[in-house]
Design an enzyme around this catalytic site. Structure first.
Site, mmCIF file in Angstrom:
data_model
loop_
_atom_site.group_PDB
_atom_site.id
_atom_site.type_symbol
_atom_site.label_atom_id
_atom_site.label_comp_id
_atom_site.label_asym_id
_atom_site.label_seq_id
_atom_site.Cartn_x
_atom_site.Cartn_y
_atom_site.Cartn_z
ATOM 1 N N HIS A 40 -5.477 -3.828 1.898
ATOM 2 C CA HIS A 40 -5.890 -4.797 2.923
ATOM 3 C C HIS A 40 -6.576 -6.016 2.314
ATOM 4 C CE1 HIS A 40 -4.903 -1.327 5.290
ATOM 5 N NE2 HIS A 40 -5.284 -1.864 6.432
ATOM 6 N N ARG A 42 -1.773 -4.796 3.333
ATOM 7 C CA ARG A 42 -1.463 -3.996 4.513
ATOM 8 C C ARG A 42 -0.046 -4.185 5.067
ATOM 9 N NH1 ARG A 42 -2.571 -5.179 10.485
ATOM 10 N NH2 ARG A 42 -2.344 -3.154 11.466
ATOM 11 N N GLU A 53 -19.359 3.591 0.279
ATOM 12 C CA GLU A 53 -18.631 3.016 -0.842
ATOM 13 C C GLU A 53 -19.469 2.927 -2.111
ATOM 14 O OE1 GLU A 53 -18.934 1.650 2.200
ATOM 15 O OE2 GLU A 53 -16.922 1.920 3.043
ATOM 16 N N ASP A 112 -7.899 -7.707 12.218
ATOM 17 C CA ASP A 112 -9.298 -7.313 11.997
ATOM 18 C C ASP A 112 -10.184 -8.525 11.697
ATOM 19 O OD1 ASP A 112 -9.298 -4.635 12.562
ATOM 20 O OD2 ASP A 112 -9.065 -3.977 10.495
ATOM 21 N N ARG A 158 0.833 -1.218 0.000
ATOM 22 C CA ARG A 158 0.000 0.000 0.000
ATOM 23 C C ARG A 158 0.862 1.259 0.000
ATOM 24 N NH1 ARG A 158 -2.280 0.924 6.094
ATOM 25 N NH2 ARG A 158 -0.864 -0.469 7.170
ATOM 26 N N PHE A 193 -14.506 -3.768 0.845
ATOM 27 C CA PHE A 193 -15.460 -2.689 0.592
ATOM 28 C C PHE A 193 -15.323 -2.151 -0.836
ATOM 29 C CE2 PHE A 193 -14.042 -2.059 5.188
ATOM 30 C CZ PHE A 193 -14.824 -3.106 5.622
HETATM 31 C C1 LIG Z 1 -18.311 -0.772 4.975
HETATM 32 C C2 LIG Z 1 -17.152 -0.305 5.750
HETATM 33 N N1 LIG Z 1 -16.415 0.720 5.286
HETATM 34 C C3 LIG Z 1 -15.315 1.131 5.972
HETATM 35 C C4 LIG Z 1 -14.949 0.533 7.132
HETATM 36 C C5 LIG Z 1 -13.701 0.953 7.881
HETATM 37 N N2 LIG Z 1 -14.065 1.629 9.132
HETATM 38 C C6 LIG Z 1 -14.077 0.983 10.321
HETATM 39 S S1 LIG Z 1 -14.582 1.936 11.587
HETATM 40 C C7 LIG Z 1 -14.782 3.265 10.566
HETATM 41 C C8 LIG Z 1 -15.251 4.579 11.136
HETATM 42 C C9 LIG Z 1 -16.572 4.455 11.745
HETATM 43 O O1 LIG Z 1 -16.993 5.670 12.295
HETATM 44 P P1 LIG Z 1 -18.100 5.649 13.444
HETATM 45 O O2 LIG Z 1 -19.233 4.809 12.989
HETATM 46 O O3 LIG Z 1 -18.387 7.045 13.792
HETATM 47 O O4 LIG Z 1 -17.398 4.885 14.622
HETATM 48 P P2 LIG Z 1 -16.341 5.483 15.694
HETATM 49 O O5 LIG Z 1 -15.108 5.828 14.950
HETATM 50 O O6 LIG Z 1 -16.984 6.664 16.311
HETATM 51 O O7 LIG Z 1 -16.136 4.357 16.657
HETATM 52 C C10 LIG Z 1 -14.463 2.923 9.247
HETATM 53 C C11 LIG Z 1 -14.512 3.847 8.102
HETATM 54 C C12 LIG Z 1 -15.744 -0.549 7.576
HETATM 55 N N3 LIG Z 1 -15.432 -1.226 8.690
HETATM 56 N N4 LIG Z 1 -16.837 -0.931 6.879
#
Ligand SMILES: Cc1ncc(C[n+]2csc(CCOP(=O)(O)OP(=O)(O)O)c2C)c(N)n1
Ligand SMILES: [Mg+2]
Lengths: 284, 320
Positions: free
Chosen positions: B115, B173, B64, B123, B16, B89
């Site tokens: 990833h 990753r 996405e 994860d 990456r 994703f």
């Molecule tokens: C479909 C999808 N896209 C991207 C991610 C990567 N990802 C994991 S947590 C996150 C942020 C989530 O934000 P929020 O729901 O506000 O949770 P917080 O950070 O406040 O715990 C992302 C983008 C994912 N897990 N699933």
């Protein structure tokens, strides 16, 4: 009447469990887990009717779905402390051959988990499906589902948001963790979400608001939502602080998905009272 | 001409990181390159591009499906959109958006996915997609590329930006050995011959190419000569190179960080079954989901280690 002091004592231990889990595997998501601790403790130790001997189908029980699966350490700690599986197992979080996967899954048969999550945006639909099943089967218990606020950016969320009121899923309670943060920064900078209350109200939901880091208010609001039957699903907009309980983790996105080092972990633990006994693990 | 002794690790970096470096270079040369991300800019290692060309960076939030549609629209007007998020994703999550708005609509979109595979580690299975090569390969007109190290990933980004048509670029990753010489030319659809051999053909893609190099060295000691070929472009497949090698050796092993169904192994088998049926052994995951753990320990547990390649070679040779 809820014993708020006792719930707070449990929450302190759960926060210790979170720090120790992510420290041991040097990965995982402490920030959101800490922010949601009071909610999980309120649900599993006071509000929900549930059976730790665990029946997948949850007939006659309330059910909970975690849509933002990355905050798994708080879910695992609360399930273990509530008796779903041995507390000792917490030390295997994210290690190879563990039932405590990085994101919760049914695949390894961990009691308490009803669907896999981790890929965001899918849990509200699943919860709405189970709420529908309960109504079809004449089971009047409640289905709770938690999502992140950033997670609300996913389109599927809004498909479910249309479905639930249209189908009068009055036994469905959606809780949004409104911590204002996501991975790339504050939600208002990444993709503005505006007012959840206005949006969900316009979609036909009942709105409640609560401070999810105030145990008393959390218990009270959840119980109100659980008891309410008026033909409408409930959306609880829950304010929390990411990282709540550990001073240097509060209010920043830095600890969304990062584990503390040894010194940081010890510092964090010094701020959290050990109330129920730590799970045994080497090195911390 | 490359050979086993020229393939030495000169350090470690993630593929990456190679993506990030390649994107910056491609952005320097082509001012219509636009990067999109879905709340994962940090994970894509593209801060160089974003800071240099902030007006060509689009943050879509965690959406996405929307990102794929936006990319199709940007491409319609002449941009070269590069979508970025994790491999799961980038594919499964948005398959129909890619299928209809990008592939079927002939849009010049570059789907860049980090990833991929087991090696994202802790994860766990929700994020570890092992089916993406298969899904993307089935889309008519889609080019599918899985580079093997930092240098190759960097070169691949520049090549896909210059190629017209939808592309799926899959990388990973973990920090990984850098061993493809920097000046190696990257040609889409052209297999890279890593080492001449006569007893068995080993076709490898992605992270497992390094393990295949190590396996080939070990096998050489034992007197087995490996014709080692890096298939970085799974679609379109360099059939000529595959058939020529199989004709020479009469036994084939395929190595990939992907399910045994639908990936490199399937691609090679489909080609050879028609043109030159040849005994083949697969080093791939065995129709299973992954799990949490450390990258290399997972590769080992799921049968993708150096010793698994060595064993597969011996089985293949034994079937001649
Ligand atoms: C479909 C999808 N896209 C991207 C991610 C990567 N990802 C994991 S947590 C996150 C942020 C989530 O934000 P929020 O729901 O506000 O949770 P917080 O950070 O406040 O715990 C992302 C983008 C994912 N897990 N699933
Ligand atoms: Mg958030």
């Amino acid at each position: 009447m809820a014993d708020i002091q006792e719930l707070k004592r449990i929450a302190s231990q759960v926060r210790r469990d979170i720090i120790r889990q992510v420290y041991l595997c040097q990965s995982g998501h402490p920030g959101g887990a800490l922010g949601n601790t009071d909610l999980f403790v309120a649900l599993f130790f006071e509000v929900m009717k549930h059976d730790p001997s665990f029946n997948m189908e949850a007939h006659g029980e309330d059910a909970f779905f975690l849509s933002n699966g990355h905050i798994s350490p708080v879910f695992y700690s609360v399930l273990a402390r509530a008796g779903y599986f041995p507390v000792e197992e917490l030390k295997t979080f994210r290690a190879i051959d563990s039932r405590l996967q990085g994101h919760p899954t049914t695949h390894e048969g961990l009691p308490g988990i009803r669907v896999a999550s981790g890929s965001l945006g899918q849990g509200v639909s699943v919860a709405a499906g189970m709420a529908l099943q309960k109504r079809m089967d004449g089971d009047d218990r409640t289905v709770f589902v938690l999502t992140g606020d950033g997670e609300q950016q996913e389109g599927q969320i809004w498909e479910a948001a249309l479905f639930a009121p249209h189908n009068k899923l009055e036994n469905l309670v959606l809780i949004i963790d409104d911590n204002g943060q996501q991975i790339d920064g504050p939600t208002r900078e990444v993709l503005r979400l505006g007012s959840f209350a206005d949006k969900y109200r316009a979609f036909g939901w009942d709105i409640m608001e609560m401070d999810g880091n105030n145990m008393e208010e959390t218990v009270e609001t959840l119980k109100k939502a659980q008891a309410k039957r008026n033909g409408k699903p409930t959306c609880i907009v829950m304010k929390t602080e990411m990282g709540m309980g550990v001073d240097y983790m509060v209010g920043t996105h830095h600890w969304h998905g990062k584990a503390p080092n040894e010194e940081q972990a010890k510092n964090a633990l010094s701020q959290l009272e050990e109330t129920l006994g730590d799970f045994p693990a080497e090195g911390i | 001409m490359l050979s086993l002794d020229k393939l030495q690790s000169t350090g470690k970096k993630a593929t990456r990181d190679g993506f990030g470096a390649g994107l910056k270079a491609a952005g320097d040369q082509h001012d219509n390159v636009v990067m999109l991300t879905a709340d994962l800019r940090g994970s894509m290692k593209s801060e160089d591009f974003i800071n240099t060309y902030p007006e060509r960076f689009v943050q879509v939030g965690i959406s996405e499906a929307n990102m794929m549609g936006l990319a199709a629209g940007l491409a319609t007007g002449g941009k070269i959109p590069v979508t970025t998020t994790f491999a799961n994703f980038s594919t499964g999550r948005v398959y129909d958006q890619i299928r209809q708005s990008i592939a079927y609509s002939d849009k010049n979109v570059k789907i860049c996915a980090s990833h991929a595979g087991l090696t994202l580690g802790e994860d766990g299975a929700t994020h570890q997609i092992l089916e993406d090569i298969g899904m993307m390969r089935m889309l008519p007109g889609m080019t599918v590329i899985n580079p093997c190290d930092y240098n190759q990933t960097k070169a691949a980004v520049q090549a896909i930006v210059e190629h017209h048509g939808p592309v799926y670029l899959r990388f990973g990753r973990p920090s990984w050995p850098i061993f493809i010489p920097e000046d190696t030319k990257f040609e889409i659809g052209k297999a890279l011959h890593l080492s001449e051999g006569s007893d068995v053909s080993v076709f490898a893609t992605g992270h497992l190419v390094w393990y295949a190099v190590e396996a080939a060295r070990q096998l050489k000691e034992e007197g087995i000569s490996v014709d080692l070929i890096n298939i970085h472009t799974i679609k379109p497949l360099d059939e000529e190179a595959v058939v020529a090698s199989a004709r020479k050796t009469g036994a084939v092993v395929t190595c990939e960080e992907h399910n045994k169904y639908g990936g490199l192994g399937s691609t090679i088998a489909e080609c050879l079954s028609k043109q030159l049926p040849t005994p083949q052994e697969y080093v791939a995951t065995d129709d299973t989901f992954g799990e949490s753990g450390e990258a290399e320990e997972l590769l080992e547990k799921y049968g993708l280690g150096v010793k698994d390649i060595v064993a597969a070679v011996k089985r293949a040779v034994g079937r001649k």
